[in-house]
Design an enzyme around this catalytic site. Structure first.
Site, PDB file in Angstrom:
ATOM      1  N   GLY A  25      38.820  13.462  62.364  1.00 42.40           N
ATOM      2  CA  GLY A  25      38.310  12.481  61.088  1.00 42.40           C
ATOM      3  C   GLY A  25      39.789  12.096  60.585  1.00 42.40           C
ATOM      4  NE  ARG A  82      35.263  12.568  65.353  1.00 46.18           N
ATOM      5  CZ  ARG A  82      35.563  13.180  64.141  1.00 46.18           C
ATOM      6  NH1 ARG A  82      35.824  14.294  64.252  1.00 46.18           N
ATOM      7  NH2 ARG A  82      35.046  12.414  63.039  1.00 46.18           N
ATOM      8  CG  ASP A 115      36.782  23.079  62.559  1.00 39.93           C
ATOM      9  OD1 ASP A 115      36.784  21.771  62.139  1.00 39.93           O
ATOM     10  OD2 ASP A 115      35.953  23.711  62.763  1.00 39.93           O
ATOM     11  N   GLY A 116      38.502  21.330  64.532  1.00 37.82           N
ATOM     12  CA  GLY A 116      38.557  20.992  65.886  1.00 37.82           C
ATOM     13  C   GLY A 116      39.919  20.858  66.527  1.00 37.82           C
ATOM     14  CB  THR A 173      39.625  17.929  57.025  1.00 33.02           C
ATOM     15  OG1 THR A 173      38.049  17.506  56.641  1.00 33.02           O
ATOM     16  CG2 THR A 173      39.958  19.035  56.807  1.00 33.02           C
ATOM     17  CG  ASP A 223      34.742  17.433  55.500  1.00 30.47           C
ATOM     18  OD1 ASP A 223      33.960  16.688  54.589  1.00 30.47           O
ATOM     19  OD2 ASP A 223      34.297  17.470  56.507  1.00 30.47           O
ATOM     20  CG  ASP A 274      35.824  21.958  56.295  1.00 28.67           C
ATOM     21  OD1 ASP A 274      36.835  21.540  56.387  1.00 28.67           O
ATOM     22  OD2 ASP A 274      34.840  21.667  57.130  1.00 28.67           O
ATOM     23  NE  ARG A 291      27.701  10.237  33.453  1.00 26.55           N
ATOM     24  CZ  ARG A 291      28.682  10.180  34.226  1.00 26.55           C
ATOM     25  NH1 ARG A 291      29.435   8.904  33.861  1.00 26.55           N
ATOM     26  NH2 ARG A 291      29.343  11.242  34.631  1.00 26.55           N
ATOM     27  CG  MET A 343      31.106  11.528  53.663  1.00 25.81           C
ATOM     28  SD  MET A 343      32.508  11.128  54.630  1.00 25.81           S
ATOM     29  CE  MET A 343      31.719   9.550  55.545  1.00 25.81           C
ATOM     30  NE  ARG A 403      29.216  15.153  60.089  1.00 27.39           N
ATOM     31  CZ  ARG A 403      29.849  14.816  61.214  1.00 27.39           C
ATOM     32  NH1 ARG A 403      29.374  15.175  62.392  1.00 27.39           N
ATOM     33  NH2 ARG A 403      30.916  14.086  61.205  1.00 27.39           N
ATOM     34  NE  ARG A 449      35.271  10.138  57.709  1.00 28.80           N
ATOM     35  CZ  ARG A 449      35.659  11.364  57.860  1.00 28.80           C
ATOM     36  NH1 ARG A 449      37.089  11.820  57.580  1.00 28.80           N
ATOM     37  NH2 ARG A 449      34.933  12.254  58.373  1.00 28.80           N
TER      38      ARG A 449
END
Ligand code: ADP
Length: 324
Positions: free
Chosen positions: A11, A72, A103-104, A126, A128, A130, A155, A170, A172, A257
């Site tokens: 990503g 990918r 991580d991929g 990434t 994320d 994560d 708001r 985002m 997942r 992104r």
């Protein structure tokens, strides 16, 4: 080492260009030839290798996306695909690579080292956040700031109409973006994939806030949250409506992104790129460069995906405590 390669994979994330720039400029300043690999592992298989110079990375530090492209690549999951990739590197005399991805991409890089003895150093790219072994990943800060801009606008309209807004961000498999967006955006509740949602508590929070005269409530939901087989913000809206609570859903989506990377993303992406090259030239391999505190530290590549990075429970609890 005389020749090294750099790629962005998986990503895309804002700050990848700053990372590539730092890799190229550090390599050049150490007298090493740097090659760009287009579209991640796909470019290794199809032999899309371009020589990089200081000039070729001029003016890219503030640009979102990645000038090298990313993709990918299913073929790379197969040992035969990885053998082709290794052959391309050998053909160009490239002795080691820096891989910026998630991580991929790290799993793929790990196999390239294990099966073909090609030194790899990875940088965490990434949105994320994560990955274990680093407090921060390239693109996370920009993604959160983009989500915050949207929340601030939402708001305004929520308050005008006395409405509850459920905002999906985002994430997942992880709630880091949701958590940071919720605390920065002054949200009244946050739902993350790591923690089962406490729906009765959210309903009573919305009711209590209206009873206390508040004109709106904001709930931030990570896209990976699933309730009764429904994913994301829609699942929460469905339940609130069943309880007679008027609400609207806003999905921020892929905007997160893109865009110019923040100062933090540029700074850390640059430091990570520089240190990744230094480590490669020192003879290091199978490592991820991460940010721990404010400094670059290395960990084994496998650690970054085997360990689960926990979300900050204190922040999670604070958000619901501060709701009224
Ligand atoms: P990210 O790097 O953002 O997590 P992906 O999970 O899509 O993104 O991984 C990027 C690419 O890395 C994949 O398209 C594939 O080529 C390669 N890859 C991912 N997982 C593996 C794996 N287990 N073995 C080999 N290659 C992998």
């Amino acid at each position: 080492m005389q020749r090294i390669g750099v790629m962005t994979s998986g990503g895309d994330a804002p700050g990848m260009n700053a990372n590539v720039r730092a890799v190229v400029r550090t390599g050049v300043s150490r007298g090493v030839q740097v090659f760009g690999i287009r579209d991640g592992f796909a470019g290794l298989i199809s032999d899309e290798i371009i020589p990089m110079t200081s000039q070729s990375v001029g003016g890219i530090i503030g640009k979102g996306g990645t000038i090298l492209g990313t993709a990918r690549c299913e073929e790379f999951r197969d040992p035969a695909g990885r053998a082709k990739a290794a052959q391309t590197l050998r053909k160009h005399g490239i002795e080691g690579i820096v891989v910026c991805g998630g991580d991929g991409s790290f799993r793929g890089a790990h196999l390239l080292w294990k099966e073909h003895n090609i030194p790899v150093i990875c940088t965490p790219g990434t949105i994320d956040n994560d990955l274990a072994g680093t407090d921060y990943t390239i693109g996370f800060d920009t993604a959160v700031n983009t989500a915050l801009e949207a929340i601030d606008r939402i708001r305004d309209t929520a308050e005008a109409h006395r409405r509850t807004f459920i905002v999906e961000v985002m994430g997942r498999h992880s709630g880091f973006i949701a958590l940071a967006t919720a605390i920065g955006g002054g949200a009244d509740a946050v739902l993350v994939p790591e923690i089962p949602p406490d729906i009765p508590r959210i309903i009573s929070m919305v009711e209590r806030r209206f009873a206390a005269g508040k004109r709106f409530s904001l709930i931030v939901v990570a896209e990976g949250v699933v309730i009764d087989d429904f994913p994301g913000a829609g699942s929460v809206a469905h339940i609130l409506k069943k309880h007679g609570l008027d609400c609207r859903v806003s999905i921020i989506g892929h905007q997160q992104r893109g865009g110019a990377p923040t100062a933090l993303d540029r700074e850390f992406a640059s430091l990570l790129g520089k240190e990744a090259v230094e480590e490669l030239l020192r003879g290091g391999t199978n490592k991820m460069a991460g940010i721990v505190g404010k400094r670059v530290e290395f960990c084994d590549l496998e650690y970054s995906w085997r360990e689960k990075k926990p979300i900050d429970m204190e922040v999670y609890r604070f958000i619901s405590e501060a709701a009224i």
